[in-house]
Design an enzyme around this catalytic site. Sequence first.
Site, mmCIF file in Angstrom:
data_model
loop_
_atom_site.group_PDB
_atom_site.id
_atom_site.type_symbol
_atom_site.label_atom_id
_atom_site.label_comp_id
_atom_site.label_asym_id
_atom_site.label_seq_id
_atom_site.Cartn_x
_atom_site.Cartn_y
_atom_site.Cartn_z
ATOM 1 N N LYS A 68 0.819 -1.271 -0.200
ATOM 2 C CA LYS A 68 0.165 0.036 -0.057
ATOM 3 C C LYS A 68 0.965 1.340 -0.043
ATOM 4 O O LYS A 68 1.988 1.064 0.391
ATOM 5 C CB LYS A 68 -0.929 -0.120 1.210
ATOM 6 N N HIS B 1 -2.108 -5.605 1.588
ATOM 7 C CA HIS B 1 -3.548 -6.020 1.429
ATOM 8 C C HIS B 1 -3.294 -7.630 0.932
ATOM 9 O O HIS B 1 -2.367 -7.626 0.145
ATOM 10 C CB HIS B 1 -4.322 -5.358 0.277
ATOM 11 N N ASN C 275 -2.083 0.283 6.651
ATOM 12 C CA ASN C 275 -1.576 -0.751 7.354
ATOM 13 C C ASN C 275 -0.541 -1.651 6.341
ATOM 14 O O ASN C 275 -0.683 -2.726 6.409
ATOM 15 C CB ASN C 275 -2.648 -1.729 8.159
ATOM 16 N N GLU D 265 -9.457 -10.947 -7.603
ATOM 17 C CA GLU D 265 -8.456 -10.088 -7.646
ATOM 18 C C GLU D 265 -7.395 -10.070 -8.570
ATOM 19 O O GLU D 265 -6.828 -9.063 -8.938
ATOM 20 C CB GLU D 265 -8.150 -9.901 -6.077
ATOM 21 N N TYR E 48 -12.355 -2.426 -3.925
ATOM 22 C CA TYR E 48 -12.925 -2.206 -2.658
ATOM 23 C C TYR E 48 -14.586 -2.156 -2.575
ATOM 24 O O TYR E 48 -15.040 -1.760 -1.319
ATOM 25 C CB TYR E 48 -12.238 -1.315 -1.596
HETATM 26 P P1 GTP Z 1 -7.130 -6.152 3.562
HETATM 27 O O1 GTP Z 1 -6.129 -7.398 3.400
HETATM 28 O O2 GTP Z 1 -6.654 -4.827 3.149
HETATM 29 O O3 GTP Z 1 -8.456 -6.651 3.127
HETATM 30 O O4 GTP Z 1 -7.230 -6.176 5.210
HETATM 31 P P2 GTP Z 1 -7.964 -6.863 6.127
HETATM 32 O O5 GTP Z 1 -8.883 -8.095 5.377
HETATM 33 O O6 GTP Z 1 -7.170 -7.152 7.296
HETATM 34 O O7 GTP Z 1 -9.029 -5.914 6.612
HETATM 35 P P3 GTP Z 1 -10.635 -5.662 6.202
HETATM 36 O O8 GTP Z 1 -10.724 -6.269 5.006
HETATM 37 O O9 GTP Z 1 -11.533 -5.824 7.161
HETATM 38 O O10 GTP Z 1 -10.613 -4.057 5.494
HETATM 39 C C1 GTP Z 1 -9.973 -3.565 4.538
HETATM 40 C C2 GTP Z 1 -8.887 -2.499 4.711
HETATM 41 O O11 GTP Z 1 -9.834 -1.365 5.215
HETATM 42 C C3 GTP Z 1 -7.959 -2.595 5.769
HETATM 43 O O12 GTP Z 1 -6.887 -3.273 5.503
HETATM 44 C C4 GTP Z 1 -7.576 -1.069 6.187
HETATM 45 O O13 GTP Z 1 -6.831 -0.658 5.317
HETATM 46 C C5 GTP Z 1 -8.947 -0.478 5.919
HETATM 47 N N1 GTP Z 1 -9.660 -0.400 7.232
HETATM 48 C C6 GTP Z 1 -10.189 -1.424 8.040
HETATM 49 N N2 GTP Z 1 -10.962 -0.963 9.192
HETATM 50 C C7 GTP Z 1 -10.772 0.484 8.964
HETATM 51 C C8 GTP Z 1 -10.844 1.556 10.023
HETATM 52 O O14 GTP Z 1 -11.448 1.431 11.100
HETATM 53 N N3 GTP Z 1 -10.451 2.747 9.716
HETATM 54 C C9 GTP Z 1 -9.798 2.953 8.502
HETATM 55 N N4 GTP Z 1 -9.560 4.222 7.945
HETATM 56 N N5 GTP Z 1 -9.444 2.060 7.556
HETATM 57 C C10 GTP Z 1 -9.875 0.718 7.832
HETATM 58 MG MG MG Z 2 -9.911 -7.777 3.495
#
Ligand code: GTP
Ligand code: MG
Length: 138
Positions: free
Chosen positions: A9, A115, A112, A126, A49
Amino acid sequence: TERTLSIIKPDATKRNLTGKINAKFEEAGLRIVAQKRIHLSKEQVGVFYAVHKERPFYDELCEFMASAPVVVQVLEGEGAISKNREVMGATNPADAAEGTIRAEFAESVGENSVHGSDAPETAAEEISYFFAGLELVG
Ligand code: GTP
Ligand code: MG
């Protein structure tokens, strides 16, 4: 062997962490079989997304992912999807296990660093969003 879609990212590409993150993948036995650096538009991120459309952070997430280049890649290996998620660590770096990418590099729950696909169906979807079959070199 399984394949998964990974994205390094903007927070990580900006800090020049591509090589250190790739080393983590390779040390875990994941092979990088395709990789390219691209700068996504907000619209392109929005499509990627779309599952998060109703979440309160969707707009912030799309802005962030379009704010600087990303590195999209296909990782291959036995159990690549779950292995990659193990190497990534928990979404929130505060909860991520020691030694994981997010524990070492992530700045916040939003920014973070990586992905990773979460299931075989989403991995296939994807991968095909970013790569043509001929670009995957196992
Ligand atoms: P991905 O591998 O990126 O999909 O991460 P994940 O599967 O661990 O998390 P999830 O699919 O729940 O969320 C997708 C992405 O949204 C996360 O990796 C974060 O970058 C973002 N995200 C999730 N929760 C939050 C939040 O509370 N605040 C913000 N700003 N971003 C969030
Ligand atoms: Mg995810």
